[in-house]
Design a protein around this motif. Sequence first.
Motif, PDB file in Angstrom:
ATOM      1  N   THR A  73      -7.198   0.018  -1.829  1.00 35.77           N
ATOM      2  CA  THR A  73      -5.942   0.773  -1.917  1.00 35.77           C
ATOM      3  C   THR A  73      -6.130   2.237  -1.559  1.00 35.77           C
ATOM      4  OG1 THR A  73      -6.172   1.431  -4.250  1.00 35.77           O
ATOM      5  CG2 THR A  73      -5.225  -0.750  -3.800  1.00 35.77           C
TER       6      THR A  73
ATOM      7  N   PRO B 279      -6.973  -4.260  -5.811  1.00 32.54           N
ATOM      8  CA  PRO B 279      -7.894  -3.185  -5.414  1.00 32.54           C
ATOM      9  C   PRO B 279      -9.324  -3.648  -5.237  1.00 32.54           C
ATOM     10  CG  PRO B 279      -7.256  -2.953  -7.718  1.00 32.54           C
ATOM     11  CD  PRO B 279      -6.390  -4.025  -7.148  1.00 32.54           C
TER      12      PRO B 279
ATOM     13  N   VAL C  65      -1.361  -4.797  -4.186  1.00 32.14           N
ATOM     14  CA  VAL C  65      -2.617  -5.118  -3.508  1.00 32.14           C
ATOM     15  C   VAL C  65      -3.726  -5.170  -4.547  1.00 32.14           C
ATOM     16  CG1 VAL C  65      -4.337  -4.287  -1.861  1.00 32.14           C
ATOM     17  CG2 VAL C  65      -1.911  -4.134  -1.299  1.00 32.14           C
TER      18      VAL C  65
ATOM     19  N   LEU D  83       0.832  -1.210   0.000  1.00 31.59           N
ATOM     20  CA  LEU D  83       0.000   0.000   0.000  1.00 31.59           C
ATOM     21  C   LEU D  83       0.861   1.252   0.000  1.00 31.59           C
ATOM     22  CD1 LEU D  83      -2.813  -0.902   2.571  1.00 31.59           C
ATOM     23  CD2 LEU D  83      -3.093  -0.564   0.124  1.00 31.59           C
TER      24      LEU D  83
END
Length: 403
Positions: free
Chosen positions: A105, A82, A80, A27
Amino acid sequence: MAGTAGTPGTPRVLRAMNDRAALDLLLEHGPLSRTRIGKLTGLSKPTASQLLARLEAAGLVRVTGTSEGRPGPNAQLYAVNPTAAYAAGLDVTPDRIRAAVADITGRTVGEYELPTPGRRPAHPVVQQVTDALDGAVKAAGLARDDVHRLVIGTPGAFDPGTGRLRYASHLPGWHSPTLLDELAAALPMPLEYENDVNLVAIAEQRLGAAQGHADFVLLWNEEGMGAALVLGGRLHRGWTGGAGEVGFLPVPGTPLVRQVTKANSGGYQELAGSQAVPRLAREIGIEDVPSGPHAEAAAELLARAADHVSGPHRELLATYATRLATGLASLVSVLDPELVVLSGSALTAGGEVLRALVQAELEELAAARPRLVVGDVREHPVLRGALESALATTRDEVFDTSH
């Protein structure tokens, strides 16, 4: 004991801690290679590979490309996912409800604004809230059930003892004792409620001028004055949620305001609220004082005044700085914060010039010497804080791989 899980030190808990550390790094930094994640977390290459395979299988990360420009084969980059979860926020004022949905995110994927003018709401509050949320959800191309959590920001605060909204008599339709139950029944996701200025403080703490500060005061001035108090890294809300309602603070320079909750105003609001700025400008002799909403008029006047080094406009800025410092002196004398963040359009419009004047005045009026800064989060700060609050809880739940 066989089958016991979730106790400190067990392999499952340690794996979950490593998983969360990796997700937080992704992140913060964006796409990273397995090697880079291993270096940042201190994990061996095999352990980092197992971690990423586990997170990818859980739908929490995905491959987004490959690294380029280095010798040897290109490495896969992980980020990550989303779509792992979505969170929503609402910013409620008497005139409109602004809604937004963000992916895990933090990227805003849908926004909507619902006008709510008039003293008597045309539709019940529950319908207003669901309509605003549905508008943002639709704009994001999602369904209501896709939202993991919702945070609603309002003026005032819901009393934790009674569930009723206090300190916001100007918000029509929001004072029913059963409102929170009605909203919970109407929406499928968990709900949280927070004071609007507290949410601005969350936005500044996560994204803006208060990053890295555990003790600070945020002073807000738009249509109303308020403050957020962050002590030891946590918001201080008070017994009834009313900590920070500084607009009601009695201060020198204005007559005592009695029955403040009925008047929805107090000494500091009358002295330094946005409605005081046009009035002060006229008293000083400034011509062409803008009309319209107080906050917009105040922001225009203070922005204009910041461009002048002398004359009535500089007198306006200096006098207003003294008024702001008068109330701030009481706050910093009691709280002794490390930092004071000036936020809201009626304060940020004056920029660095106004900040410096308030800093100088405050050093004359208070024994404590906090550093004053202008807030960095300018675009929809209440809504941004609502999203950040909803995302923090959502990530704690979705990123927990110990189960």
